[in-house]
Design a protein around this motif. Structure first.
Motif, PDB file in Angstrom:
ATOM      1  N   THR A   1       2.890  12.565   9.120  1.00  0.00           N
ATOM      2  CA  THR A   1       2.335  13.912   9.181  1.00  0.00           C
ATOM      3  C   THR A   1       3.473  14.919   9.054  1.00  0.00           C
ATOM      4  OG1 THR A   1       0.945  15.448  10.448  1.00  0.00           O
ATOM      5  CG2 THR A   1       2.483  14.106  11.695  1.00  0.00           C
ATOM      6  N   GLY A   2       3.175  16.065   8.466  1.00  0.00           N
ATOM      7  CA  GLY A   2       4.161  17.131   8.372  1.00  0.00           C
ATOM      8  C   GLY A   2       5.262  16.904   7.368  1.00  0.00           C
ATOM      9  N   VAL A   3       5.075  15.960   6.424  1.00  0.00           N
ATOM     10  CA  VAL A   3       6.079  15.710   5.389  1.00  0.00           C
ATOM     11  C   VAL A   3       5.393  15.681   4.028  1.00  0.00           C
ATOM     12  CG1 VAL A   3       7.648  14.453   6.888  1.00  0.00           C
ATOM     13  CG2 VAL A   3       5.868  13.216   5.657  1.00  0.00           C
ATOM     14  N   LEU A   4       6.154  15.939   3.006  1.00  0.00           N
ATOM     15  CA  LEU A   4       5.660  15.873   1.631  1.00  0.00           C
ATOM     16  C   LEU A   4       6.288  14.662   0.961  1.00  0.00           C
ATOM     17  CD1 LEU A   4       4.182  17.016  -0.856  1.00  0.00           C
ATOM     18  CD2 LEU A   4       6.204  18.433  -1.302  1.00  0.00           C
ATOM     19  N   GLY A   5       5.490  13.649   0.670  1.00  0.00           N
ATOM     20  CA  GLY A   5       6.014  12.454   0.038  1.00  0.00           C
ATOM     21  C   GLY A   5       5.164  11.245   0.348  1.00  0.00           C
ATOM     22  N   SER A   6       5.729  10.055   0.155  1.00  0.00           N
ATOM     23  CA  SER A   6       4.966   8.827   0.363  1.00  0.00           C
ATOM     24  C   SER A   6       5.859   7.732   0.930  1.00  0.00           C
ATOM     25  CB  SER A   6       4.337   8.353  -0.945  1.00  0.00           C
ATOM     26  OG  SER A   6       5.339   8.014  -1.888  1.00  0.00           O
ATOM     27  N   ILE A   7       5.209   6.754   1.561  1.00  0.00           N
ATOM     28  CA  ILE A   7       5.876   5.564   2.082  1.00  0.00           C
ATOM     29  C   ILE A   7       5.098   4.345   1.617  1.00  0.00           C
ATOM     30  CG2 ILE A   7       6.497   4.258   4.151  1.00  0.00           C
ATOM     31  CD1 ILE A   7       6.935   6.835   5.625  1.00  0.00           C
TER      32      ILE A   7
ATOM     33  N   SER B   1      11.595   7.075  -0.305  1.00  0.00           N
ATOM     34  CA  SER B   1      12.745   7.839  -0.794  1.00  0.00           C
ATOM     35  C   SER B   1      12.883   9.153  -0.034  1.00  0.00           C
ATOM     36  CB  SER B   1      12.582   8.135  -2.296  1.00  0.00           C
ATOM     37  OG  SER B   1      11.387   8.867  -2.532  1.00  0.00           O
ATOM     38  N   LEU B   2      11.996   9.373   0.951  1.00  0.00           N
ATOM     39  CA  LEU B   2      12.050  10.608   1.731  1.00  0.00           C
ATOM     40  C   LEU B   2      13.348  10.672   2.528  1.00  0.00           C
ATOM     41  CD1 LEU B   2       8.417  10.698   3.194  1.00  0.00           C
ATOM     42  CD2 LEU B   2       9.335  12.175   1.401  1.00  0.00           C
ATOM     43  N   SER B   3      13.922  11.856   2.603  1.00  0.00           N
ATOM     44  CA  SER B   3      15.116  12.049   3.425  1.00  0.00           C
ATOM     45  C   SER B   3      14.767  12.683   4.767  1.00  0.00           C
ATOM     46  CB  SER B   3      16.136  12.924   2.693  1.00  0.00           C
ATOM     47  OG  SER B   3      15.566  14.171   2.340  1.00  0.00           O
ATOM     48  N   VAL B   4      13.648  13.403   4.806  1.00  0.00           N
ATOM     49  CA  VAL B   4      13.189  14.022   6.046  1.00  0.00           C
ATOM     50  C   VAL B   4      11.963  13.259   6.534  1.00  0.00           C
ATOM     51  CG1 VAL B   4      12.343  16.118   7.148  1.00  0.00           C
ATOM     52  CG2 VAL B   4      14.065  16.271   5.341  1.00  0.00           C
ATOM     53  N   LEU B   5      12.066  12.606   7.697  1.00  0.00           N
ATOM     54  CA  LEU B   5      11.007  11.727   8.182  1.00  0.00           C
ATOM     55  C   LEU B   5      10.433  12.183   9.521  1.00  0.00           C
ATOM     56  CD1 LEU B   5      12.618   8.319   7.254  1.00  0.00           C
ATOM     57  CD2 LEU B   5      10.727   9.451   6.097  1.00  0.00           C
ATOM     58  N   ALA B   6      10.684  13.436   9.901  1.00  0.00           N
ATOM     59  CA  ALA B   6      10.092  13.957  11.130  1.00  0.00           C
ATOM     60  C   ALA B   6       8.573  13.868  11.021  1.00  0.00           C
ATOM     61  CB  ALA B   6      10.525  15.403  11.341  1.00  0.00           C
ATOM     62  N   GLY B   7       7.935  13.408  12.087  1.00  0.00           N
ATOM     63  CA  GLY B   7       6.486  13.248  12.042  1.00  0.00           C
ATOM     64  C   GLY B   7       6.044  11.901  11.522  1.00  0.00           C
ATOM     65  N   THR B   8       7.000  11.015  11.198  1.00  0.00           N
ATOM     66  CA  THR B   8       6.682   9.656  10.754  1.00  0.00           C
ATOM     67  C   THR B   8       7.049   8.683  11.872  1.00  0.00           C
ATOM     68  OG1 THR B   8       7.125  10.251   8.465  1.00  0.00           O
ATOM     69  CG2 THR B   8       7.119   7.919   8.995  1.00  0.00           C
ATOM     70  N   ARG B   9       6.121   7.805  12.217  1.00  0.00           N
ATOM     71  CA  ARG B   9       6.387   6.917  13.341  1.00  0.00           C
ATOM     72  C   ARG B   9       5.689   5.573  13.167  1.00  0.00           C
ATOM     73  NH1 ARG B   9       2.568  10.617  15.837  1.00  0.00           N
ATOM     74  NH2 ARG B   9       0.641   9.529  16.446  1.00  0.00           N
ATOM     75  N   ILE B  10       6.162   4.613  13.938  1.00  0.00           N
ATOM     76  CA  ILE B  10       5.563   3.290  14.063  1.00  0.00           C
ATOM     77  C   ILE B  10       5.097   3.153  15.519  1.00  0.00           C
ATOM     78  CG2 ILE B  10       6.024   0.812  14.068  1.00  0.00           C
ATOM     79  CD1 ILE B  10       6.085   1.756  11.272  1.00  0.00           C
ATOM     80  N   GLN B  11       3.870   2.662  15.714  1.00  0.00           N
ATOM     81  CA  GLN B  11       3.394   2.506  17.084  1.00  0.00           C
ATOM     82  C   GLN B  11       2.455   1.316  17.183  1.00  0.00           C
ATOM     83  OE1 GLN B  11       2.070   6.116  18.912  1.00  0.00           O
ATOM     84  NE2 GLN B  11       1.579   5.170  20.866  1.00  0.00           N
TER      85      GLN B  11
ATOM     86  N   SER C   1       0.861  -1.175   0.000  1.00  0.00           N
ATOM     87  CA  SER C   1       0.000   0.000   0.000  1.00  0.00           C
ATOM     88  C   SER C   1       0.904   1.234   0.000  1.00  0.00           C
ATOM     89  CB  SER C   1      -0.907   0.014   1.234  1.00  0.00           C
ATOM     90  OG  SER C   1      -0.129   0.062   2.414  1.00  0.00           O
ATOM     91  N   SER C   2       0.332   2.397  -0.265  1.00  0.00           N
ATOM     92  CA  SER C   2       1.128   3.635  -0.289  1.00  0.00           C
ATOM     93  C   SER C   2       0.426   4.721   0.517  1.00  0.00           C
ATOM     94  CB  SER C   2       1.338   4.113  -1.724  1.00  0.00           C
ATOM     95  OG  SER C   2       2.158   3.225  -2.438  1.00  0.00           O
ATOM     96  N   LEU C   3       1.160   5.297   1.454  1.00  0.00           N
ATOM     97  CA  LEU C   3       0.669   6.433   2.225  1.00  0.00           C
ATOM     98  C   LEU C   3       1.313   7.687   1.681  1.00  0.00           C
ATOM     99  CD1 LEU C   3       0.590   3.832   4.141  1.00  0.00           C
ATOM    100  CD2 LEU C   3       0.506   5.471   6.024  1.00  0.00           C
ATOM    101  N   SER C   4       0.504   8.665   1.298  1.00  0.00           N
ATOM    102  CA  SER C   4       1.013   9.914   0.722  1.00  0.00           C
ATOM    103  C   SER C   4       0.481  11.093   1.515  1.00  0.00           C
ATOM    104  CB  SER C   4       0.590  10.049  -0.741  1.00  0.00           C
ATOM    105  OG  SER C   4       1.106   8.984  -1.516  1.00  0.00           O
ATOM    106  N   THR C   5       1.361  12.056   1.808  1.00  0.00           N
ATOM    107  CA  THR C   5       0.958  13.228   2.583  1.00  0.00           C
ATOM    108  C   THR C   5       1.581  14.491   2.018  1.00  0.00           C
ATOM    109  OG1 THR C   5       2.813  13.011   4.123  1.00  0.00           O
ATOM    110  CG2 THR C   5       0.755  11.906   4.734  1.00  0.00           C
TER     111      THR C   5
END
Length: 245
Positions: free
Chosen positions: A137-143, A91-101, A56-60
């Motif tokens: 949250t708070g990033v431009l891109g996808s995972i 491919s994001l280099s800035v991952l602030a606001g991305t987490r696993i919980q 799946s792809s998460l985009s924000t």
């Protein structure tokens, strides 16, 4: 006939990854949410469909959020000491606001963990859980989110023995391809006691011991949860006095 059998075996290994990792349990249900219009969760079922090569792809965007929860709803459940394994890539280099919980009944529990690219062991939550959430949250891109799994903890019953004897612990859900290790508190007992069979035998014991048994995948060394086992050591029965009066 031999060639045909070999081909079928190879197909099974390719199409049925669980054959090689018999103790793995993959998430089989999902929930998701995202900021409407600006963010998305695309192909959400691909993270739980049993095909471990798709995703799946998460985009924000910077002002939005997206999350997907992967849940274990089968008979086998993780225990609080069971590590969570997640594969997700970006491919994001800035991952602030991305987490696993971890989650329990889709509610966030435990501690939010730092997202790491690729397949990773996020450790044991040490709380009751039945799922895990990837949150952006708070990033431009996808995972891309491929899957989440855990390794089933060994099923081992506590036993009683007489002093001076070894304890023979039976692994009721034994699977080939795994090494079973014995721990006292957090310390691994001598590696010579490790087993790849149905039973794990301690040294001779003279006092009661509280152990943990952990299963490790041979090919990855990924661990299961820690199953507590108590070996109660009792005095040997007295020898009856049979002397003649």
């Amino acid at each position: 006939m031999a060639l045909r059998t070999a081909i079928l075996l190879l197909l099974c290994l390719y199409l049925c990854p669980s054959f090689a990792f018999a103790q793995r349990v993959y998430a089989n249900a999902q929930q998701n949410d995202y900021t409407i219009i600006t963010c998305s969760v695309s192909n959400p079922l691909r993270a739980t469909d049993g095909d471990y090569t798709n995703f799946s792809s998460l985009s924000t965007v910077v002002a939005g959020f997206a999350w997907q929860n992967l849940q274990f709803t089968g008979t086998n459940k993780p225990i609080s000491t069971t590590p969570i394994f997640v594969r997700a890539s970006t491919s994001l280099s800035v991952l602030a606001g991305t987490r696993i919980q971890p989650t329990n009944n889709t509610t966030l529990v435990g501690t939010a963990l730092t997202y790491v690219n690729g397949e990773n062991n996020y450790g044991a939550p040490n709380v009751a859980y039945d799922g895990v959430r990837l949150y952006m949250t708070g990033v431009l891109g996808s995972i891309n989110l491929y899957y989440a799994f855990f390794i089933v903890a060994p099923q081992v019953n506590s036993i009683s023995i007489c002093t001076g004897n070894p304890a023979v612990l039976s692994i009721q859900n034994y699977q080939a391809g795994y090494t079973y290790k014995l721990y006292e508190n957090t310390t691994e007992i001598a590696a010579t006691l490790n087993t790849t069979t149905h039973t794990l035998t301690t040294a001779n014991l003279t006092s009661t011991k509280n152990y943990h048994v952990v299963a490790f995948e041979n090919s990855t060394n990924y661990p299961s949860g820690r199953t507590p086992v108590t070996v109660t050591v009792k005095p040997n029965p007295l020898t009856p006095n049979t002397s003649l009066q």
